[in-house]
Design a protein around this motif. Structure first.
Motif, PDB file in Angstrom:
ATOM      1  N   UNK A 111      48.536  38.037  43.955  1.00 55.13           N
ATOM      2  CA  UNK A 111      49.866  38.363  44.467  1.00 55.13           C
ATOM      3  C   UNK A 111      50.247  39.779  44.049  1.00 55.13           C
ATOM      4  N   UNK A 112      49.937  40.143  42.805  1.00 53.23           N
ATOM      5  CA  UNK A 112      50.224  41.488  42.333  1.00 53.23           C
ATOM      6  C   UNK A 112      49.509  42.546  43.171  1.00 53.23           C
TER       7      UNK A 112
ATOM      8  N   UNK B 191      58.860  34.039  47.218  1.00 50.03           N
ATOM      9  CA  UNK B 191      59.422  33.740  45.907  1.00 50.03           C
ATOM     10  C   UNK B 191      59.611  32.239  45.707  1.00 50.03           C
ATOM     11  N   UNK B 192      60.059  31.536  46.747  1.00 47.54           N
ATOM     12  CA  UNK B 192      60.208  30.080  46.624  1.00 47.54           C
ATOM     13  C   UNK B 192      58.859  29.422  46.370  1.00 47.54           C
TER      14      UNK B 192
ATOM     15  N   UNK C 175      56.899  27.246  42.961  1.00 49.74           N
ATOM     16  CA  UNK C 175      56.113  26.014  43.073  1.00 49.74           C
ATOM     17  C   UNK C 175      54.691  26.216  42.577  1.00 49.74           C
ATOM     18  N   UNK C 176      54.131  27.384  42.868  1.00 47.74           N
ATOM     19  CA  UNK C 176      52.769  27.701  42.429  1.00 47.74           C
ATOM     20  C   UNK C 176      52.686  27.710  40.913  1.00 47.74           C
ATOM     21  N   UNK C 177      53.663  28.332  40.278  1.00 44.29           N
ATOM     22  CA  UNK C 177      53.671  28.372  38.817  1.00 44.29           C
ATOM     23  C   UNK C 177      53.697  26.963  38.236  1.00 44.29           C
TER      24      UNK C 177
ATOM     25  N   UNK D  20      58.506  43.294  44.645  1.00 40.27           N
ATOM     26  CA  UNK D  20      59.000  43.411  46.021  1.00 40.27           C
ATOM     27  C   UNK D  20      59.892  44.632  46.182  1.00 40.27           C
ATOM     28  N   UNK D  21      60.794  44.825  45.235  1.00 41.22           N
ATOM     29  CA  UNK D  21      61.701  45.979  45.307  1.00 41.22           C
ATOM     30  C   UNK D  21      60.920  47.284  45.289  1.00 41.22           C
TER      31      UNK D  21
END
Length: 234
Positions: free
Chosen positions: A117-118, A155-156, A160-162, A191-192
């Motif tokens: 993701x990073x 983000x949602x 859940x992944x975490x 994201x920002x």
């Protein structure tokens, strides 16, 4: 309701399809063992892509064509990294740690997911925005709403992944090193930064030398963070 869910996404510019990139991720899922670190990220990303596709089909994006194009070109950058490694070429620096450590026994599944993701947010997302702007002949501001809606979905799902990839209740203990590691990276901040980077790159489009220097720096920084996130903990 079923008919709404099955409605196809509007056509993106030729060669860029949410359906096609999701199908490719499913093929990769079938070809990699589940413990492979890249497979862990691929499964996460497939979930995100399918969710975005469903939201596009349900008309939850005001500009469905823009959302479909952005999502497709974004995914294509990850798939290009996969193809580069398969062909024996070096992928972008942001992806190298994930491919290098994909079989390391000391790296936990959650680390693989966050490292992917990073790489994708920290480097590929800004480039995907400018790619989509060129394809759609628009300014980044025209895609800002879709950018944030896709980010909200991510983000949602990240929450859940975490929860799903946490190895066990021991991680609730503050002494666990993974607790410290995952707490040091924020999807919201990434994201920002990606949106700011996209605007900068768009502003530099008439200055290719500076734009390339900026992209290289962004790539290297994301790679450094990815290597940190993949610190072996066992």
């Amino acid at each position: 309701m079923a008919q709404t869910e099955q409605r196809a996404a509007p056509a993106a510019p030729a060669g860029h399809s949410v359906t096609a990139v999701a199908a490719r991720m499913r093929e990769l899922r079938a070809s990699w063992p589940p413990a492979d670190g890249v497979a862990v990220f691929n499964n996460v990303y497939l979930t995100v892509t399918e969710e975005v596709g469903r939201n596009i089909g349900r008309r939850r994006f005001p500009d469905r064509r823009g959302a479909a194009t952005l999502d497709a070109v974004f995914a294509e950058r990850y798939l290009a990294a996969v193809d580069a490694v398969a062909a024996g070429r070096r992928p972008p620096a942001c992806w190298r740690p994930l491919f290098q450590y994909r079989h390391h026994p000391g790296v936990r599944p959650l680390q693989f997911a966050l490292a992917g993701i990073n790489a994708h947010i920290g480097h590929d997302l800004a480039l995907a925005v400018t790619d989509a702007c060129r394809l759609l002949d628009c300014e980044p501001a025209a895609l800002e709403g879709d950018f944030h809606r896709v980010g909200d979905i991510l983000e949602r799902l990240e929450e859940r992944i975490r929860e799903e990839l946490m190895p066990g209740p021991d991680l609730l203990e503050i002494v666990d090193p993974l607790t410290h590691l995952i707490g040091s990276w924020s999807l919201e901040r990434a994201r920002e930064a990606a949106w700011s980077a996209a605007r900068i790159l768009w502003g530099l489009r008439e200055l290719p030398g500076l734009a390339e220097e900026f992209r290289d720096g962004m790539d290297a920084s994301a790679g450094l963070v990815g290597r940190y996130l993949l610190t072996p903990l066992r």
